[in-house]
Design an enzyme around this catalytic site. Structure first.
Site, mmCIF file in Angstrom:
data_model
loop_
_atom_site.group_PDB
_atom_site.id
_atom_site.type_symbol
_atom_site.label_atom_id
_atom_site.label_comp_id
_atom_site.label_asym_id
_atom_site.label_seq_id
_atom_site.Cartn_x
_atom_site.Cartn_y
_atom_site.Cartn_z
ATOM 1 N N CYS A 192 1.607 -9.979 65.949
ATOM 2 C CA CYS A 192 0.618 -8.915 66.155
ATOM 3 C C CYS A 192 1.082 -7.552 65.625
ATOM 4 C CB CYS A 192 0.245 -8.803 67.624
ATOM 5 S SG CYS A 192 -0.505 -10.305 68.265
ATOM 6 N N HIS B 159 -2.510 -1.527 69.327
ATOM 7 C CA HIS B 159 -2.829 -2.944 69.160
ATOM 8 C C HIS B 159 -3.782 -3.349 70.279
ATOM 9 C CE1 HIS B 159 -2.699 -7.144 68.686
ATOM 10 N NE2 HIS B 159 -1.884 -7.368 69.692
ATOM 11 N N ASN C 203 -8.095 -10.037 70.857
ATOM 12 C CA ASN C 203 -6.841 -9.729 70.154
ATOM 13 C C ASN C 203 -6.858 -10.454 68.799
ATOM 14 O OD1 ASN C 203 -4.227 -9.601 69.215
ATOM 15 N ND2 ASN C 203 -3.263 -10.110 71.167
#
Ligand code: COA
Length: 324
Positions: free
Chosen positions: A113, A251, A281
């Site tokens: 990520c 994020h 996500n």
């Protein structure tokens, strides 16, 4: 001083929307649980649209916004951990899809990520060193391919998406001011996906699973701590106080993580960009997808200070500050 300025942004998400209510029919979960624990309402899932296609769509949009021809690009760096092939890299496929000049440099970066901020750091260093003049930096992931759709503790969290920026070597005060990247491999088992091509090293026990596995509680705590320290490091490196940040793009993993960071910094809501309610996500896609939406909504004006902060499997974490 030579800097890399962000001269265009773009993004791409698959058409298929999967709502929390849709997931109620798949695993033992509820819209209320997912919304209250994560802030996510829906996500996009790619159907017959490989990673390189999403990445190329985002890249094409960024080039258009920047008014830069693919022929003028000399560097493509893609952050991803879900390429459709082991090789070539997604960046090479993007090069072919977009008609980028043969002979340019193209490669992928693997930092889960944190992939986009890692890719940005690498591209920024290439540009600042004078090696390349125009770079396309993409973050893209399709976690729908690696989540276990029978595991309610993970499958509700992720979605597919891509975002891209074009960097241009310019002199002046605007552009990327700092990038910091970090990792700590000791905790890799907290969040990993072994993938279909398993190493024989992991042929026993739970590591045999090809799917994404996560210890949610531990990951949550480490994410809050490391993203907080990454923000402090970025602000100190640039002599910034909380009020100097015009937009924080974290994020997009969990609204509770984002709110914990917001409270720590005492940032008002309007200085924070959140779109995880619509996408979940999207791993390396998350920050550039949010950035592109923020730009299109007019949330950034010339000379604004924008801070990106990322966290992901590895563990990896990273920050970047740019003057718009
Ligand atoms: N629907 C309903 N119940 C669920 C569920 C779901 N989708 N997923 C888990 N549960 C249950 C658990 O089984 C557990 O039940 P139990 O108490 O009977 O054992 C209960 O909910 C609480 O689980 P817990 O893990 O303590 O919840 P939580 O408040 O920590 O939230 C996460 C779980 C995953 C949302 C949270 O830990 C998180 O966001 N972690 C970080 C994840 C992340 O960001 N990862 C990516 C980093 S890049």
């Amino acid at each position: 001083m030579l800097r890399s300025r962000i001269v265009g942004t773009g993004s791409a998400v698959p058409k298929k929307v999967v709502t929390n209510h849709d997931l109620e029919g798949l695993v033992d979960t509820t819209d209320a649980w997912i919304t209250s624990r994560t802030g996510i309402s829906e996500r996009r899932i790619a159907v017959n649209e490989p990673c390189s296609e999403l990445a190329s769509r985002a890249g094409k949009a960024a080039l258009k916004a920047a008014d830069v021809s693919p022929k003028d690009l000399d560097l493509i760096v893609v952050g991803t951990v879900t390429p459709e092939m082991t090789f070539p890299s997604t960046a090479c496929l993007v090069q072919a899809h977009l008609g980028v000049r043969p002979g340019a440099t193209a490669f992928d970066v693997s930092a889960a990520c944190s992939g986009f901020v890692y890719a940005l750091d690498v591209a920024d260093k290439f540009v600042k060193a004078g090696a390349h003049k125009k770079a396309l930096v993409i973050g893209v992931d399709q976690f729908s391919r690696i989540v276990d759709w029978k595991d309610r503790s993970t499958c509700v969290l992720f979605g597919d998406g891509a975002g891209a920026i074009v960097l241009s070597a310019e002199k002046g005060a605007r552009g990327v001011l700092s990038c910091h990247t970090h990792s700590d491999g000791r905790h890799w088992e907290m969040l990993y996906a072994n993938g279909p091509h398993q190493s024989s090293h992991f042929d026993h026990g739970h590591h045999k699973s090809p799917y994404l596995r996560m210890h949610g509680n531990e990951t949550f705590k480490i994410a809050v701590r490391t993203m907080g320290s990454a923000i402090t490091e970025a602000m100190e490196a640039n002599g910034l106080k909380g009020e100097d940040i015009d937009l924080l793009i974290p994020h997009q993993a969990n609204l509770r993580i984002i709110n914990a960071i917001k409270d720590r910094l005492k940032l008002p809501d309007e200085k924070l960009y959140v779109n995880l309610d619509r996408y979940g996500n999207t791993s390396a896609g998350s920050i550039p997808l949010a950035l592109d939406e923020a730009v299109r909504e007019g949330r950034l004006k010339e000379n604004d200070t924008v801070l990106f902060v990322a966290f992901g499997g590895g563990f990896t974490w990273a920050s970047a500050v740019a003057r718009w």
